[in-house]
Design a protein around this motif. Structure first.
Motif, mmCIF file in Angstrom:
data_model
loop_
_atom_site.group_PDB
_atom_site.id
_atom_site.type_symbol
_atom_site.label_atom_id
_atom_site.label_comp_id
_atom_site.label_asym_id
_atom_site.label_seq_id
_atom_site.Cartn_x
_atom_site.Cartn_y
_atom_site.Cartn_z
ATOM 1 N N ARG A 100 0.852 -1.189 0.000
ATOM 2 C CA ARG A 100 0.000 0.000 0.000
ATOM 3 C C ARG A 100 0.885 1.235 0.000
ATOM 4 N NH1 ARG A 100 -3.405 -3.061 4.178
ATOM 5 N NH2 ARG A 100 -4.857 -4.171 2.812
ATOM 6 N N GLN A 101 0.497 2.215 -0.789
ATOM 7 C CA GLN A 101 1.318 3.410 -0.928
ATOM 8 C C GLN A 101 1.346 4.243 0.344
ATOM 9 O OE1 GLN A 101 0.458 5.867 -4.336
ATOM 10 N NE2 GLN A 101 2.378 6.970 -4.122
ATOM 11 N N LEU A 102 0.242 4.294 1.076
ATOM 12 C CA LEU A 102 0.122 5.113 2.288
ATOM 13 C C LEU A 102 0.605 6.532 1.995
ATOM 14 C CD1 LEU A 102 1.291 2.416 4.866
ATOM 15 C CD2 LEU A 102 -1.060 3.006 4.235
ATOM 16 N N ASN A 103 1.607 7.003 2.725
ATOM 17 C CA ASN A 103 2.098 8.376 2.533
ATOM 18 C C ASN A 103 3.356 8.437 1.669
ATOM 19 O OD1 ASN A 103 0.062 9.500 4.168
ATOM 20 N ND2 ASN A 103 1.215 8.957 6.004
ATOM 21 N N ALA A 104 3.725 7.325 1.050
ATOM 22 C CA ALA A 104 4.954 7.289 0.254
ATOM 23 C C ALA A 104 4.778 8.060 -1.056
ATOM 24 C CB ALA A 104 5.344 5.844 -0.053
ATOM 25 N N SER A 105 5.868 8.631 -1.514
ATOM 26 C CA SER A 105 5.864 9.268 -2.831
ATOM 27 C C SER A 105 5.719 8.183 -3.896
ATOM 28 C CB SER A 105 7.170 10.043 -3.052
ATOM 29 O OG SER A 105 8.251 9.126 -3.156
ATOM 30 N N ASP A 106 5.367 8.577 -5.103
ATOM 31 C CA ASP A 106 5.275 7.607 -6.195
ATOM 32 C C ASP A 106 6.611 6.909 -6.414
ATOM 33 O OD1 ASP A 106 2.619 8.287 -6.571
ATOM 34 O OD2 ASP A 106 3.003 9.566 -8.312
ATOM 35 N N GLU A 107 7.699 7.661 -6.286
ATOM 36 C CA GLU A 107 9.041 7.092 -6.459
ATOM 37 C C GLU A 107 9.336 6.052 -5.373
ATOM 38 O OE1 GLU A 107 13.115 9.142 -5.622
ATOM 39 O OE2 GLU A 107 12.547 9.600 -7.708
ATOM 40 N N ASP A 108 9.014 6.356 -4.123
ATOM 41 C CA ASP A 108 9.235 5.409 -3.030
ATOM 42 C C ASP A 108 8.330 4.186 -3.170
ATOM 43 O OD1 ASP A 108 11.222 6.966 -1.914
ATOM 44 O OD2 ASP A 108 9.916 7.867 -0.393
ATOM 45 N N PHE A 109 7.099 4.398 -3.623
ATOM 46 C CA PHE A 109 6.164 3.297 -3.839
ATOM 47 C C PHE A 109 6.714 2.349 -4.908
ATOM 48 C CE2 PHE A 109 1.714 2.048 -5.456
ATOM 49 C CZ PHE A 109 1.545 1.075 -4.491
ATOM 50 N N ASP A 110 7.239 2.909 -5.985
ATOM 51 C CA ASP A 110 7.859 2.087 -7.033
ATOM 52 C C ASP A 110 9.066 1.337 -6.487
ATOM 53 O OD1 ASP A 110 5.988 2.931 -8.914
ATOM 54 O OD2 ASP A 110 7.315 4.452 -9.783
ATOM 55 N N ARG A 111 9.892 2.015 -5.684
ATOM 56 C CA ARG A 111 11.077 1.377 -5.108
ATOM 57 C C ARG A 111 10.670 0.228 -4.186
ATOM 58 N NH1 ARG A 111 13.062 4.480 -0.710
ATOM 59 N NH2 ARG A 111 11.660 3.049 0.290
ATOM 60 N N ASP A 112 9.649 0.460 -3.339
ATOM 61 C CA ASP A 112 9.168 -0.598 -2.442
ATOM 62 C C ASP A 112 8.651 -1.796 -3.236
ATOM 63 O OD1 ASP A 112 9.809 1.029 -0.302
ATOM 64 O OD2 ASP A 112 7.730 1.590 0.140
ATOM 65 N N THR A 113 7.930 -1.520 -4.310
ATOM 66 C CA THR A 113 7.412 -2.598 -5.161
ATOM 67 C C THR A 113 8.559 -3.403 -5.764
ATOM 68 O OG1 THR A 113 5.442 -1.290 -5.683
ATOM 69 C CG2 THR A 113 5.989 -3.109 -7.178
ATOM 70 N N ASP A 114 9.577 -2.714 -6.247
ATOM 71 C CA ASP A 114 10.743 -3.400 -6.821
ATOM 72 C C ASP A 114 11.464 -4.248 -5.776
ATOM 73 O OD1 ASP A 114 10.201 -2.266 -9.295
ATOM 74 O OD2 ASP A 114 11.697 -0.665 -9.077
ATOM 75 N N MET A 115 11.557 -3.745 -4.544
ATOM 76 C CA MET A 115 12.220 -4.510 -3.479
ATOM 77 C C MET A 115 11.428 -5.774 -3.146
ATOM 78 S SD MET A 115 13.703 -1.436 -1.050
ATOM 79 C CE MET A 115 13.590 -2.410 0.396
ATOM 80 N N VAL A 116 10.116 -5.663 -3.064
ATOM 81 C CA VAL A 116 9.288 -6.841 -2.781
ATOM 82 C C VAL A 116 9.419 -7.847 -3.923
ATOM 83 C CG1 VAL A 116 6.908 -7.666 -2.563
ATOM 84 C CG2 VAL A 116 7.672 -5.667 -1.245
ATOM 85 N N ARG A 117 9.366 -7.364 -5.154
ATOM 86 C CA ARG A 117 9.507 -8.258 -6.307
ATOM 87 C C ARG A 117 10.852 -8.998 -6.249
ATOM 88 N NH1 ARG A 117 8.063 -4.862 -9.903
ATOM 89 N NH2 ARG A 117 5.913 -5.573 -9.981
ATOM 90 N N ALA A 118 11.917 -8.287 -5.932
ATOM 91 C CA ALA A 118 13.246 -8.906 -5.828
ATOM 92 C C ALA A 118 13.282 -9.938 -4.695
ATOM 93 C CB ALA A 118 14.310 -7.836 -5.610
ATOM 94 N N ASP A 119 12.654 -9.609 -3.572
ATOM 95 C CA ASP A 119 12.621 -10.557 -2.449
ATOM 96 C C ASP A 119 11.887 -11.842 -2.831
ATOM 97 O OD1 ASP A 119 14.047 -8.789 -0.860
ATOM 98 O OD2 ASP A 119 12.310 -8.190 0.362
ATOM 99 N N LEU A 120 10.770 -11.708 -3.530
ATOM 100 C CA LEU A 120 10.021 -12.899 -3.923
ATOM 101 C C LEU A 120 10.761 -13.708 -4.975
ATOM 102 C CD1 LEU A 120 6.305 -11.653 -3.934
ATOM 103 C CD2 LEU A 120 7.637 -12.707 -2.081
ATOM 104 N N GLU A 121 11.512 -13.047 -5.837
ATOM 105 C CA GLU A 121 12.352 -13.780 -6.798
ATOM 106 C C GLU A 121 13.467 -14.523 -6.070
ATOM 107 O OE1 GLU A 121 13.508 -10.732 -9.583
ATOM 108 O OE2 GLU A 121 11.530 -10.727 -10.546
ATOM 109 N N THR A 122 14.036 -13.912 -5.036
ATOM 110 C CA THR A 122 15.050 -14.599 -4.235
ATOM 111 C C THR A 122 14.438 -15.815 -3.553
ATOM 112 O OG1 THR A 122 16.274 -12.555 -3.865
ATOM 113 C CG2 THR A 122 16.628 -14.343 -2.276
#
Length: 128
Positions: A100-122
């Motif tokens: 959930r984006q909550l109060n994150a900027s669009d850039e931070d939201f994208d970064r968080d999404t990329d980190m989760v995607r990388a974690d699930l790939e790991t």
């Protein structure tokens, strides 16, 4: 507020994926976006060094439904609820993390999404 669901299919039995993910000491192996070092267990809470600083993680109780929802308490005391599921899939298991984006900027939201995607790939690479 924007929400994204990031998923990863893993060719393993869902109960095996769930068992691996619920073991606290495995967290740094697959969830670098949350745990960057060894996990310290304090009752039903986990203390971890994360990219956000030292955080507390409280997972829901182990269950037969594949639910791994958890609340992360950030260094400033903010609590972030994170839905996480392991569900049956025709090819094994599907792990679904809701961001959930909550109060994150669009850039931070994208970064968080990329980190989760990388974690699930790991996670996938560790279990397949």
């Amino acid at each position: 507020m924007n929400t994204r669901h990031v998923s990863q299919v893993i060719q393993r039995d869902p109960s095996e994926v769930y068992a691996f993910m619920t073991e606290p000491m495995n967290l740094p192996r697959w969830a670098a976006g949350l745990a960057q070092s060894e996990v310290t267990q304090d009752g039903d809470r986990l203390l971890v060094d994360s990219p956000m600083g030292r955080v507390t993680v409280a997972f829901t109780s182990r269950n037969d439904l594949g639910v791994l929802d958890h609340t992360v308490t950030l260094p400033d005391g903010t609590e972030v609820y994170n839905p996480l599921r392991v569900i049956p899939h025709p090819d094994g298991a599907e792990v679904i993390f809701t961001i959930r984006q909550l109060n994150a900027s669009d850039e931070d939201f994208d970064r968080d999404t990329d980190m989760v995607r990388a974690d699930l790939e790991t996670l996938n690479s560790l279990l397949e």
